[in-house]
Write a protein that holds these residues in place. Sequence first.
Motif, PDB file in Angstrom:
ATOM      1  N   LEU A   1       1.696   6.058   7.428  1.00 49.17           N
ATOM      2  CA  LEU A   1       3.031   6.316   6.898  1.00 49.17           C
ATOM      3  C   LEU A   1       3.835   7.004   7.981  1.00 49.17           C
ATOM      4  O   LEU A   1       3.276   7.732   8.818  1.00 49.17           O
ATOM      5  CB  LEU A   1       2.983   7.242   5.682  1.00 49.17           C
TER       6      LEU A   1
ATOM      7  N   ASP B   1       9.986   6.602   6.481  1.00 47.12           N
ATOM      8  CA  ASP B   1       9.701   5.776   5.309  1.00 47.12           C
ATOM      9  C   ASP B   1      10.222   6.417   4.022  1.00 47.12           C
ATOM     10  O   ASP B   1      10.309   7.644   3.911  1.00 47.12           O
ATOM     11  CB  ASP B   1       8.190   5.566   5.157  1.00 47.12           C
TER      12      ASP B   1
ATOM     13  N   VAL C   1       8.889   7.050   0.521  1.00 49.58           N
ATOM     14  CA  VAL C   1       7.491   7.149   0.091  1.00 49.58           C
ATOM     15  C   VAL C   1       7.419   7.589  -1.363  1.00 49.58           C
ATOM     16  O   VAL C   1       8.262   8.347  -1.855  1.00 49.58           O
ATOM     17  CB  VAL C   1       6.735   8.149   0.991  1.00 49.58           C
TER      18      VAL C   1
ATOM     19  N   ARG D   1       4.708   3.420   1.084  1.00 46.47           N
ATOM     20  CA  ARG D   1       6.140   3.348   1.357  1.00 46.47           C
ATOM     21  C   ARG D   1       6.744   2.222   0.535  1.00 46.47           C
ATOM     22  O   ARG D   1       6.010   1.390  -0.039  1.00 46.47           O
ATOM     23  CB  ARG D   1       6.396   3.119   2.842  1.00 46.47           C
TER      24      ARG D   1
ATOM     25  N   SER E   1      -1.233   3.441   1.656  1.00 44.85           N
ATOM     26  CA  SER E   1      -1.481   4.233   2.863  1.00 44.85           C
ATOM     27  C   SER E   1      -2.706   5.113   2.695  1.00 44.85           C
ATOM     28  O   SER E   1      -3.673   5.000   3.428  1.00 44.85           O
ATOM     29  CB  SER E   1      -0.255   5.087   3.181  1.00 44.85           C
TER      30      SER E   1
END
Length: 284
Positions: free
Chosen positions: A248, A252, A254, A271, A277
């Motif tokens: 990540l 991003d 998220v 994300r 992730s």
Amino acid sequence: MSAPDRPLIDMDHLKSWVGREDTGSEILSEELARKYHAMLDMPGAPPAHGAAAPQLIHFCLAQPAVATAGLGPDGHPARGGFLPPVPLPRRMWAGGALTFHHDLKVGDLVRRVSRVADVSLKEGRTGPLCFVTVAHRIEANGVLAIDERQDIVYRGADSGGAGKSPPAAESGAFVEPVAVGAPLLFRYSALTFNAHRIHYDRSYATEVEGYPALVVHGPMQAALLRNFATKLRGAPPRRFSFRGLAPLFDTDTVALHARAEGDGLVLWTARDRGPVSMAAEATW
């Protein structure tokens, strides 16, 4: 990594590190609890002296204090001290598993006993991967509080972005957006005494290691997921495990995701329209 560039990995030499230990101790201070609480935007007032501290705050405690001159070019301690001198240039925290026996409380004397438990070599899609397993015993005032397994992976310099793109993550039954900008990454690096440059040095992260932006810490994602699990169930889990699957970045958008599975929760970070992730499991 092409065949002519493959490093010679002497596994007998690296395995000689198995059993090596490192220890450290530190008071879990009200100041650390206050800063940790603020860093992760935790609700309510920070825990006072004698109160239970958030799980995973021990990642900020009793960390090895290697002299700045003893750091490698990536900001990690130079190879060959407590951890074996794996001749692969990229090192990441791949995952871990924890069992919580007792709470760490503000004011406790916390002692960490770390032992290299295993060294293994695997062949990944893009070259060799060397895994180092470290067992941590976390004690509070002489009593076992946490058993932890830490998985560290070493890989080649050109293997981070190669291979087929993983599918987009599903949405969880519970979803919570989270901001992971550069100030949060800097604060987490500071509190954990982690000088790995991919988390705060944008030019190093993009120009040397080839990432598109700053990389979000794996253990910080684990802490965010653990906090999310505690919020959903109203109590901290007794067992928690996590595994990094894709990076990540601080640019991003998220979210934290979770769904119930059996008596526990399955959790993950992702994300927007991206793959999983960090995957995690929490049980009570």
